[in-house]
Design an enzyme around this catalytic site. Structure first.
Site, PDB file in Angstrom:
ATOM      1  N   ASP A   1       0.856  -1.196   0.000  1.00 35.87           N
ATOM      2  CA  ASP A   1       0.000   0.000   0.000  1.00 35.87           C
ATOM      3  C   ASP A   1       0.887   1.239   0.000  1.00 35.87           C
ATOM      4  OD1 ASP A   1      -3.264   0.243   0.985  1.00 35.87           O
ATOM      5  OD2 ASP A   1      -2.075   2.083   1.045  1.00 35.87           O
TER       6      ASP A   1
ATOM      7  N   ASP B   1       3.678   2.322  -4.412  1.00 40.51           N
ATOM      8  CA  ASP B   1       2.753   3.162  -5.175  1.00 40.51           C
ATOM      9  C   ASP B   1       2.468   2.402  -6.469  1.00 40.51           C
ATOM     10  OD1 ASP B   1       1.470   4.962  -6.807  1.00 40.51           O
ATOM     11  OD2 ASP B   1       2.801   6.643  -6.349  1.00 40.51           O
TER      12      ASP B   1
ATOM     13  N   TYR C   1     -13.997   6.517 -13.107  1.00 38.64           N
ATOM     14  CA  TYR C   1     -14.129   5.397 -12.164  1.00 38.64           C
ATOM     15  C   TYR C   1     -14.857   4.231 -12.834  1.00 38.64           C
ATOM     16  CZ  TYR C   1     -15.148   2.985  -7.722  1.00 38.64           C
ATOM     17  OH  TYR C   1     -15.232   2.065  -6.699  1.00 38.64           O
TER      18      TYR C   1
ATOM     19  N   LYS D   1     -13.329   0.450 -13.657  1.00 45.16           N
ATOM     20  CA  LYS D   1     -13.854  -0.786 -13.060  1.00 45.16           C
ATOM     21  C   LYS D   1     -14.312  -1.763 -14.139  1.00 45.16           C
ATOM     22  CE  LYS D   1     -12.967   0.359  -8.866  1.00 45.16           C
ATOM     23  NZ  LYS D   1     -11.923  -0.362  -8.124  1.00 45.16           N
TER      24      LYS D   1
HETATM   25  N1  LIG Z   1     -16.309   1.689  -0.572  1.00 44.36           N
HETATM   26  C1  LIG Z   1     -17.139   1.376  -1.547  1.00 44.36           C
HETATM   27  O1  LIG Z   1     -18.350   1.697  -1.494  1.00 44.36           O
HETATM   28  C2  LIG Z   1     -16.651   0.597  -2.744  1.00 44.36           C
HETATM   29  C3  LIG Z   1     -17.599   0.063  -3.614  1.00 44.36           C
HETATM   30  C4  LIG Z   1     -17.182  -0.664  -4.724  1.00 44.36           C
HETATM   31  C5  LIG Z   1     -15.825  -0.844  -4.953  1.00 44.36           C
HETATM   32  N2  LIG Z   1     -14.919  -0.319  -4.100  1.00 44.36           N
HETATM   33  C6  LIG Z   1     -13.506  -0.526  -4.402  1.00 44.36           C
HETATM   34  O2  LIG Z   1     -12.860  -1.180  -3.329  1.00 44.36           O
HETATM   35  C7  LIG Z   1     -11.484  -0.803  -3.309  1.00 44.36           C
HETATM   36  C8  LIG Z   1     -11.110  -0.383  -1.901  1.00 44.36           C
HETATM   37  O3  LIG Z   1     -11.808   0.794  -1.589  1.00 44.36           O
HETATM   38  P1  LIG Z   1     -12.174   1.233  -0.103  1.00 44.36           P
HETATM   39  O4  LIG Z   1     -13.558   1.684  -0.157  1.00 44.36           O
HETATM   40  O5  LIG Z   1     -11.744   0.194   0.853  1.00 44.36           O
HETATM   41  O6  LIG Z   1     -11.278   2.559   0.003  1.00 44.36           O
HETATM   42  P2  LIG Z   1     -10.073   2.949   0.971  1.00 44.36           P
HETATM   43  O7  LIG Z   1      -9.727   4.345   0.582  1.00 44.36           O
HETATM   44  O8  LIG Z   1     -10.419   2.667   2.375  1.00 44.36           O
HETATM   45  O9  LIG Z   1      -8.907   1.950   0.526  1.00 44.36           O
HETATM   46  C9  LIG Z   1      -8.175   2.107  -0.652  1.00 44.36           C
HETATM   47  C10 LIG Z   1      -6.733   1.668  -0.397  1.00 44.36           C
HETATM   48  O10 LIG Z   1      -5.996   1.832  -1.623  1.00 44.36           O
HETATM   49  C11 LIG Z   1      -4.746   2.426  -1.293  1.00 44.36           C
HETATM   50  N3  LIG Z   1      -4.182   3.166  -2.418  1.00 44.36           N
HETATM   51  C12 LIG Z   1      -4.696   4.288  -2.996  1.00 44.36           C
HETATM   52  N4  LIG Z   1      -3.847   4.737  -3.928  1.00 44.36           N
HETATM   53  C13 LIG Z   1      -2.785   3.887  -3.955  1.00 44.36           C
HETATM   54  C14 LIG Z   1      -1.581   3.843  -4.697  1.00 44.36           C
HETATM   55  N5  LIG Z   1      -1.286   4.770  -5.622  1.00 44.36           N
HETATM   56  N6  LIG Z   1      -0.710   2.832  -4.460  1.00 44.36           N
HETATM   57  C15 LIG Z   1      -0.991   1.904  -3.507  1.00 44.36           C
HETATM   58  N7  LIG Z   1      -2.112   1.896  -2.768  1.00 44.36           N
HETATM   59  C16 LIG Z   1      -2.997   2.886  -2.991  1.00 44.36           C
HETATM   60  C17 LIG Z   1      -5.088   3.356  -0.128  1.00 44.36           C
HETATM   61  O11 LIG Z   1      -3.946   3.759   0.617  1.00 44.36           O
HETATM   62  C18 LIG Z   1      -6.058   2.506   0.669  1.00 44.36           C
HETATM   63  O12 LIG Z   1      -5.402   1.714   1.630  1.00 44.36           O
HETATM   64  C19 LIG Z   1     -11.324   0.293  -4.358  1.00 44.36           C
HETATM   65  O13 LIG Z   1     -10.790  -0.282  -5.538  1.00 44.36           O
HETATM   66  C20 LIG Z   1     -12.732   0.774  -4.588  1.00 44.36           C
HETATM   67  O14 LIG Z   1     -12.915   1.291  -5.879  1.00 44.36           O
HETATM   68  C21 LIG Z   1     -15.297   0.411  -2.992  1.00 44.36           C
END
Ligand SMILES: NC(=O)c1ccc[n+]([C@@H]2O[C@H](COP(=O)([O-])OP(=O)(O)OC[C@H]3O[C@@H](n4cnc5c(N)ncnc54)[C@H](O)[C@@H]3O)[C@@H](O)[C@H]2O)c1
Length: 254
Positions: free
Chosen positions: A42, A68, A160, A164
């Site tokens: 991460d 990253d 986005y 996806k």
């Molecule tokens: N929360 C929702 O409602 C939801 C719904 C559908 C899909 N998702 C997907 O689930 C996944 C996780 O999302 P979440 O809601 O847990 O969000 P979150 O922000 O809690 O987690 C995202 C993680 O990705 C990491 N990240 C971001 N940019 C990065 C980079 N450049 N390099 C390495 N790591 C990086 C962040 O540090 C974080 O730990 C995402 O792909 C999101 O699109 C989320």
């Protein structure tokens, strides 16, 4: 409710990319609780340290790596380090993602490149780095965190949505191409899940009023709601599941 399956991932090496918090963290916690040797990659050093501490306190075997996902050398170094540690990778869950609601007419190339760079290109880079090891092992599970947005276009989320859908077709392509090496490649499609990413939406009463009516189970999801389906796709039970997008949305798309 979570029923852990002790020992399900004993001796398996699982990489969760973007697992420092939110959905990725819940998946890591679950895989570690079920015996995996977990590696979390991460960009968020502080959350990596906190999550590592928490998982270790619960008896989990976890290591963390700063990465990253936009930088190919860093992605390659991450995978090489895991191979040095364990000589294999059984499971890769690509969860890193960002998203921001912006009207299309205000969407500039910076937002486009940022979103697709992290959500889609990063997934490609990690799959490209991990797949050769899985081919050699003749075994592996690739799981990509898509979204209901891979299927149902949400207004003001063009980059986005595209990222996806891109991840889903990447998962399907790898399912076709790598299936005969014993590799399964699938995507998950969460609906609205309570995390940092979804916070601006959850805090918007107008959005929530409209949204809640759309979810038949009548509640917003928790990260743990996604962890079980992810663990299923990572497990031997899913050996004949290949190329699907598994929605975890409380029936939103039913
Ligand atoms: N929360 C929702 O409602 C939801 C719904 C559908 C899909 N998702 C997907 O689930 C996944 C996780 O999302 P979440 O809601 O847990 O969000 P979150 O922000 O809690 O987690 C995202 C993680 O990705 C990491 N990240 C971001 N940019 C990065 C980079 N450049 N390099 C390495 N790591 C990086 C962040 O540090 C974080 O730990 C995402 O792909 C999101 O699109 C989320």
């Amino acid at each position: 409710m979570t029923d852990f399956i002790p020992g399900r991932f004993d001796a398996q090496v699982a990489l969760v990319v973007g697992g420092a918090q939110g959905i990725g963290k819940a998946i890591g916690v679950r895989l570690a609780r079920e015996g995996a040797r977990l590696v979390i990659a991460d960009i968020d050093r502080a959350m990596l340290a906190r999550t590592q501490k928490e998982i270790r306190a619960g008896g989990g075997d976890v290591r963390t790596l700063y990465c990253d996902v936009r930088k190919k050398p860093g992605v390659d170094r991450t995978v090489a380090q895991i191979i040095r540690w364990y000589q294999r990778i059984d499971v890769m869950v690509y969860v890193a993602g960002v998203g921001k609601a912006v009207p299309f007419v205000q969407t500039d190339e910076k937002l486009w490149d940022w979103t697709l760079g992290i959500n889609l290109r990063g997934g490609f880079l990690f799959a490209r780095a991990v797949a050769p090891h899985m081919v050699k092992q003749r075994r592996g599970k690739l799981i990509f965190m898509a979204s209901t947005n891979a299927w149902d276009a949400e207004a003001e989320m063009a980059p986005y949505n595209v990222s996806k859908t891109g991840l889903f077709i990447l998962a399907k392509t790898l399912a076709r191409e790598l299936g005969h090496y014993g590799i399964n490649s699938n995507a998950l499609g969460p609906g609205l899940i309570r995390t940092r990413l979804s916070e601006p939406f959850l805090k918007n009463p107008e959005f929530m009023k409209k949204y809640q009516d759309l979810i038949p189970v009548g509640r917003v999801g928790n990260p743990e709601d996604v962890a079980g389906p992810a663990a299923f796709l990572a497990s031997r039970d899913a050996d004949y599941v290949n190329g699907v997008l598994l929605f975890v949305d409380g029936g939103q798309l039913a």
